[in-house]
Design a protein around this motif. Structure first.
Motif, PDB file in Angstrom:
ATOM      1  N   GLU A 123     -11.408 -93.349 -59.077  1.00  0.00           N
ATOM      2  CA  GLU A 123     -10.744 -92.572 -57.700  1.00  0.00           C
ATOM      3  C   GLU A 123     -11.456 -93.505 -57.011  1.00  0.00           C
ATOM      4  OE1 GLU A 123     -12.848 -89.027 -58.356  1.00  0.00           O
ATOM      5  OE2 GLU A 123     -12.043 -88.351 -59.965  1.00  0.00           O
ATOM      6  N   ASN A 124     -12.003 -94.356 -56.485  1.00  0.00           N
ATOM      7  CA  ASN A 124     -12.658 -94.685 -55.432  1.00  0.00           C
ATOM      8  C   ASN A 124     -11.642 -96.263 -55.116  1.00  0.00           C
ATOM      9  OD1 ASN A 124     -14.640 -93.206 -54.168  1.00  0.00           O
ATOM     10  ND2 ASN A 124     -16.441 -94.010 -55.272  1.00  0.00           N
ATOM     11  N   LEU A 125     -11.581 -96.757 -56.007  1.00  0.00           N
ATOM     12  CA  LEU A 125     -10.285 -97.571 -56.241  1.00  0.00           C
ATOM     13  C   LEU A 125      -8.958 -97.565 -55.798  1.00  0.00           C
ATOM     14  CD1 LEU A 125     -10.319-100.965 -56.637  1.00  0.00           C
ATOM     15  CD2 LEU A 125     -10.134-100.426 -59.071  1.00  0.00           C
ATOM     16  N   VAL A 126      -9.220 -96.138 -56.355  1.00  0.00           N
ATOM     17  CA  VAL A 126      -6.860 -95.782 -55.554  1.00  0.00           C
ATOM     18  C   VAL A 126      -7.077 -95.357 -54.679  1.00  0.00           C
ATOM     19  CG1 VAL A 126      -5.984 -94.022 -56.493  1.00  0.00           C
ATOM     20  CG2 VAL A 126      -6.978 -95.645 -58.330  1.00  0.00           C
ATOM     21  N   ARG A 127      -7.833 -94.991 -54.532  1.00  0.00           N
ATOM     22  CA  ARG A 127      -7.973 -94.170 -53.063  1.00  0.00           C
ATOM     23  C   ARG A 127      -8.057 -95.625 -52.000  1.00  0.00           C
ATOM     24  NH1 ARG A 127     -13.652 -91.636 -52.201  1.00  0.00           N
ATOM     25  NH2 ARG A 127     -11.847 -89.986 -53.909  1.00  0.00           N
ATOM     26  N   GLU A 128      -9.136 -96.425 -51.917  1.00  0.00           N
ATOM     27  CA  GLU A 128      -9.176 -98.187 -51.316  1.00  0.00           C
ATOM     28  C   GLU A 128      -7.340 -98.301 -51.563  1.00  0.00           C
ATOM     29  OE1 GLU A 128     -12.315-100.430 -52.727  1.00  0.00           O
ATOM     30  OE2 GLU A 128     -13.860 -98.734 -51.830  1.00  0.00           O
ATOM     31  N   TRP A 129      -7.328 -98.438 -52.613  1.00  0.00           N
ATOM     32  CA  TRP A 129      -6.285 -99.570 -52.450  1.00  0.00           C
ATOM     33  C   TRP A 129      -4.635 -98.604 -51.938  1.00  0.00           C
ATOM     34  CZ3 TRP A 129      -4.090-100.627 -58.252  1.00  0.00           C
ATOM     35  CH2 TRP A 129      -3.343-101.914 -57.819  1.00  0.00           C
ATOM     36  N   GLN A 130      -4.493 -97.054 -51.987  1.00  0.00           N
ATOM     37  CA  GLN A 130      -3.779 -96.389 -51.243  1.00  0.00           C
ATOM     38  C   GLN A 130      -3.962 -96.755 -49.671  1.00  0.00           C
ATOM     39  OE1 GLN A 130      -5.089 -92.558 -52.964  1.00  0.00           O
ATOM     40  NE2 GLN A 130      -3.666 -92.899 -54.422  1.00  0.00           N
ATOM     41  N   ASN A 131      -5.334 -96.527 -49.702  1.00  0.00           N
ATOM     42  CA  ASN A 131      -5.400 -96.921 -48.208  1.00  0.00           C
ATOM     43  C   ASN A 131      -4.942 -98.285 -47.423  1.00  0.00           C
ATOM     44  OD1 ASN A 131      -6.545 -94.426 -47.348  1.00  0.00           O
ATOM     45  ND2 ASN A 131      -8.517 -94.979 -47.388  1.00  0.00           N
ATOM     46  N   ARG A 132      -4.994 -99.341 -47.722  1.00  0.00           N
ATOM     47  CA  ARG A 132      -4.468-100.607 -47.912  1.00  0.00           C
ATOM     48  C   ARG A 132      -3.088-100.567 -47.769  1.00  0.00           C
ATOM     49  NH1 ARG A 132      -7.450-102.700 -51.656  1.00  0.00           N
ATOM     50  NH2 ARG A 132      -5.891-103.080 -53.145  1.00  0.00           N
ATOM     51  N   ILE A 133      -2.356 -99.814 -48.597  1.00  0.00           N
ATOM     52  CA  ILE A 133      -1.103-100.167 -48.870  1.00  0.00           C
ATOM     53  C   ILE A 133      -0.642 -99.366 -47.784  1.00  0.00           C
ATOM     54  CG2 ILE A 133       1.283 -98.908 -50.449  1.00  0.00           C
ATOM     55  CD1 ILE A 133      -0.005 -99.681 -52.793  1.00  0.00           C
ATOM     56  N   ILE A 134      -1.186 -98.226 -47.082  1.00  0.00           N
ATOM     57  CA  ILE A 134      -1.005 -97.081 -45.938  1.00  0.00           C
ATOM     58  C   ILE A 134      -0.987 -98.163 -44.496  1.00  0.00           C
ATOM     59  CG2 ILE A 134      -1.033 -95.926 -45.039  1.00  0.00           C
ATOM     60  CD1 ILE A 134      -2.116 -93.324 -47.027  1.00  0.00           C
ATOM     61  N   ALA A 135      -2.346 -98.867 -44.651  1.00  0.00           N
ATOM     62  CA  ALA A 135      -1.968-100.021 -44.029  1.00  0.00           C
ATOM     63  C   ALA A 135      -0.826-100.528 -43.775  1.00  0.00           C
ATOM     64  CB  ALA A 135      -3.726-100.397 -43.457  1.00  0.00           C
ATOM     65  N   GLY A 154      -1.865 -94.469 -60.729  1.00  0.00           N
ATOM     66  CA  GLY A 154      -1.353 -95.431 -61.658  1.00  0.00           C
ATOM     67  C   GLY A 154      -1.627 -96.660 -60.957  1.00  0.00           C
ATOM     68  N   PHE A 155      -2.430 -97.623 -61.477  1.00  0.00           N
ATOM     69  CA  PHE A 155      -2.258 -98.580 -60.871  1.00  0.00           C
ATOM     70  C   PHE A 155      -1.239 -99.344 -61.051  1.00  0.00           C
ATOM     71  CE2 PHE A 155      -7.128 -99.943 -62.462  1.00  0.00           C
ATOM     72  CZ  PHE A 155      -7.736 -98.733 -61.770  1.00  0.00           C
ATOM     73  N   ILE A 156      -0.519 -99.425 -61.769  1.00  0.00           N
ATOM     74  CA  ILE A 156       1.054 -99.828 -62.534  1.00  0.00           C
ATOM     75  C   ILE A 156       1.950 -99.652 -61.131  1.00  0.00           C
ATOM     76  CG2 ILE A 156       3.048-100.467 -63.505  1.00  0.00           C
ATOM     77  CD1 ILE A 156       1.248-100.030 -66.050  1.00  0.00           C
ATOM     78  N   ALA A 157       1.825 -98.200 -60.748  1.00  0.00           N
ATOM     79  CA  ALA A 157       2.718 -97.445 -59.522  1.00  0.00           C
ATOM     80  C   ALA A 157       2.269 -97.782 -58.340  1.00  0.00           C
ATOM     81  CB  ALA A 157       2.550 -96.153 -59.779  1.00  0.00           C
ATOM     82  N   LEU A 158       0.830 -98.281 -58.502  1.00  0.00           N
ATOM     83  CA  LEU A 158       0.024 -98.507 -57.008  1.00  0.00           C
ATOM     84  C   LEU A 158       0.851 -99.814 -56.437  1.00  0.00           C
ATOM     85  CD1 LEU A 158      -2.634 -96.622 -56.372  1.00  0.00           C
ATOM     86  CD2 LEU A 158      -0.438 -96.243 -54.685  1.00  0.00           C
TER      87      LEU A 158
END
Length: 67
Positions: A6-18, A41-45
């Motif tokens: 969950e933390n990994l996904v949230r951080e990844w989403q935030n990086r993508i937003i940036a 999902g990791f593939i979607a991100l």
């Protein structure tokens, strides 16, 4: 989903937003943020991150509003 994921996904989403905000030169709208944060999902991100790295601002706008 495990807590660590969950933390990994949230951080990844935030990086993508940036990345999106940097490429567009503006903050994302709530709807645009939802396009990213609704994917866990990791593939979607990975696909979103790859798509934005080579996209023009116009293509990014189309991607964000594709839902």
């Amino acid at each position: 989903m495990e807590v660590d994921n969950e933390n990994l996904v949230r951080e990844w989403q935030n990086r993508i937003i940036a990345i999106f905000e940097e490429r567009l030169g503006r903050p994302l709208s709530s709807r645009e943020r939802l396009f990213i944060t609704s994917r866990a999902g990791f593939i979607a991100l990975e696909m979103i991150e790859d798509a934005v790295s080579d996209a023009s601002a116009e293509e990014i706008g189309k991607l964000l509003n594709s839902d």
